[in-house]
Design a protein around this motif. Structure first.
Motif, PDB file in Angstrom:
ATOM      1  N   ASN A  89      20.625 -48.194 -91.900  1.00  0.00           N
ATOM      2  CA  ASN A  89      19.301 -47.622 -92.111  1.00  0.00           C
ATOM      3  C   ASN A  89      19.325 -46.369 -92.967  1.00  0.00           C
ATOM      4  OD1 ASN A  89      18.145 -48.902 -89.039  1.00  0.00           O
ATOM      5  ND2 ASN A  89      17.089 -49.170 -90.974  1.00  0.00           N
ATOM      6  N   ASN A  93      17.257 -45.892 -96.375  1.00  0.00           N
ATOM      7  CA  ASN A  93      16.335 -44.766 -96.548  1.00  0.00           C
ATOM      8  C   ASN A  93      16.646 -44.002 -97.831  1.00  0.00           C
ATOM      9  OD1 ASN A  93      14.167 -43.093 -95.441  1.00  0.00           O
ATOM     10  ND2 ASN A  93      15.731 -41.524 -95.173  1.00  0.00           N
ATOM     11  N   TRP A 116      16.433 -51.929 -94.380  1.00  0.00           N
ATOM     12  CA  TRP A 116      15.711 -51.541 -93.166  1.00  0.00           C
ATOM     13  C   TRP A 116      15.655 -52.695 -92.169  1.00  0.00           C
ATOM     14  CZ3 TRP A 116      11.603 -53.081 -90.222  1.00  0.00           C
ATOM     15  CH2 TRP A 116      11.257 -52.212 -89.183  1.00  0.00           C
ATOM     16  N   GLY A 119      19.090 -53.144 -90.705  1.00  0.00           N
ATOM     17  CA  GLY A 119      19.407 -52.051 -89.793  1.00  0.00           C
ATOM     18  C   GLY A 119      18.615 -52.133 -88.499  1.00  0.00           C
ATOM     19  N   ALA A 159      15.929 -46.236 -87.018  1.00  0.00           N
ATOM     20  CA  ALA A 159      15.212 -47.294 -87.745  1.00  0.00           C
ATOM     21  C   ALA A 159      13.722 -46.983 -87.813  1.00  0.00           C
ATOM     22  CB  ALA A 159      15.449 -48.639 -87.061  1.00  0.00           C
ATOM     23  N   THR A 162      13.125 -43.970 -90.317  1.00  0.00           N
ATOM     24  CA  THR A 162      13.337 -44.348 -91.720  1.00  0.00           C
ATOM     25  C   THR A 162      12.346 -45.427 -92.157  1.00  0.00           C
ATOM     26  OG1 THR A 162      15.049 -45.946 -91.046  1.00  0.00           O
ATOM     27  CG2 THR A 162      15.778 -43.745 -91.708  1.00  0.00           C
ATOM     28  N   GLY A 163      11.822 -46.167 -91.205  1.00  0.00           N
ATOM     29  CA  GLY A 163      10.887 -47.237 -91.539  1.00  0.00           C
ATOM     30  C   GLY A 163       9.465 -46.780 -91.725  1.00  0.00           C
TER      31      GLY A 163
END
Length: 374
Positions: A89, A93, A116, A119, A159, A162-163
């Motif tokens: 992840n 990112n 993503w 991850g 996750a 960063t998502g």
């Protein structure tokens, strides 16, 4: 092949560390000299390190399957599958934050989304499998509880954090809402388990002998999920405008209150962890023997710094912009020290035995374990 045999998932902590320093340098809210150059250089290094770690790890599964499976049977080594998930992840990112500026935007964004999803899947598997093994297979004692137990349960919040930036990039409200729901669900998983594990760690610190110098770096892991939670809720108001426009003021208020409260918790834990570190540097301590667990000085501090970045953007107050710059400076100091020690350990064969005349390494140096805690 003897080198490949020694490459476990713990080496993905280097990916996590390099990746977060790269992203935070590139996106510093206060302009600093060469920040974009440094960020891009580290981003390129990150890609090389990630590919090397991933290929070595996969090859280890092919050539040394028994040793790879044995990691799951060890209560300390199994934890580092969380580092594998988080590393994926972090790379994804960086492709969003940096890659979209130096490569074709559409391609970099696609790569970020693929990373993503990969991850997130790895995070969900890790947070299920490793705790289950701890519950039914591994044998541990109360005094062996360390903050490293957080490593396999933190990936979902990484996750999620960063998502959140990817939410507006999905087409259609249905896809965006699905993404948002998954992100909040993953936050919930980590939040619950973070409280449980932190309670065990606090109990161990109170009722048992103090942490020795080898285990002291593990305390810093605690601030990782705190920072990622701040980053998530600090970004939600801006990244969900197209989806939840009428709730934006509420999300902004909730994010502000939540992030400031968490920032206070993080500062408290940093002070406690710093005091433990300083203690072992004095004559009263045991010293701080170097091992791969020293990357706990990098990624968790970076996570908390990313949370402060989010708070600075959320409030626009100088206090948090200055705090961001101070934390970035501290992060860089820790990163240089740990990267230098890691490189030196590799060259000398202390972390990986790569030449016949290297003395056999103690495996716990690569996997600082609960079995070594006094």
């Amino acid at each position: 092949m003897s080198v490949i045999k020694q490459i476990g998932p713990n080496w993905f902590t280097t990916v996590m560390g390099i990746g977060i320093v790269s992203a935070l340098t590139y996106t510093s809210p206060i302009s600093i000299p060469f920040q974009h150059v440094l960020g891009v250089v580290l981003f390129l290094i990150l890609n090389v390190v990630f590919v090397a770690a991933l290929c070595s790890w996969i090859l280890r599964w092919v050539v040394h399957t028994k040793e790879a499976l044995d990691d799951f049977r060890h209560p300390s080594r199994a934890l580092f599958y969380g580092a594998f998930a988080m590393g994926i992840n972090v790379v994804g990112n960086d492709y969003f934050l940096i890659g979209t500026h130096i490569f074709n935007t559409t391609s970099a964004l696609l790569v970020s989304k693929i990373f993503w999803m990969s991850g997130a899947a790895a995070s969900i598997l890790t947070v299920i499998i490793v705790p289950y093994l701890l519950f039914v297979e591994h044998h541990v004692e109360p005094h062996q509880a360390l903050a490293t137990w957080l490593i396999p349960v933190v990936p979902p919040i990484v996750a999620a954090a960063t998502g959140v930036n990817l939410i507006p990039t999905w087409h259609g409200h249905a896809a965006q809402f699905t993404m948002l729901a998954l992100i909040l669900a993953m936050f919930g998983v980590t939040c619950f388990l973070f409280i449980m594990v932190s309670g065990l760690v606090y109990s161990r610190l109170v009722y048992h002998k103090r942490l020795n110098g080898e285990a002291a770096p593990s305390l810093w892991v605690e601030i990782g999920p705190v920072g990622m939670s701040m980053a998530l809720f600090g970004a939600l108001p801006t990244q969900t405008v197209g989806l939840l426009a009428k709730y934006t003021p509420i999300l902004h208020t909730v994010g502000l209150i939540f992030d400031v409260a968490l920032w206070g918790i993080g500062v408290w834990w940093i002070i406690i962890s710093s005091m433990h570190t300083i203690l072992h540097l004095t004559t009263r301590g045991d010293g701080l023997p170097f091992h791969m667990g020293w990357w706990s000085y990098v990624f968790p501090i970076g996570s908390f710094t990313s949370g402060t970045y989010a708070l600075a953007h959320l409030t626009s107050y100088p206090m948090f912009f200055i705090a961001s710059l101070v934390q970035l400076a501290i992060l860089w100091a820790c990163f240089i020290i740990v990267l230098t020690r890691t490189t030196n350990g590799l060259v000398k064969g202390e972390l990986i035995k790569w030449r016949a005349d290297h003395s056999q390494n103690d495996h716990h140096k690569n996997y600082p374990g609960i079995t070594k805690v006094s």
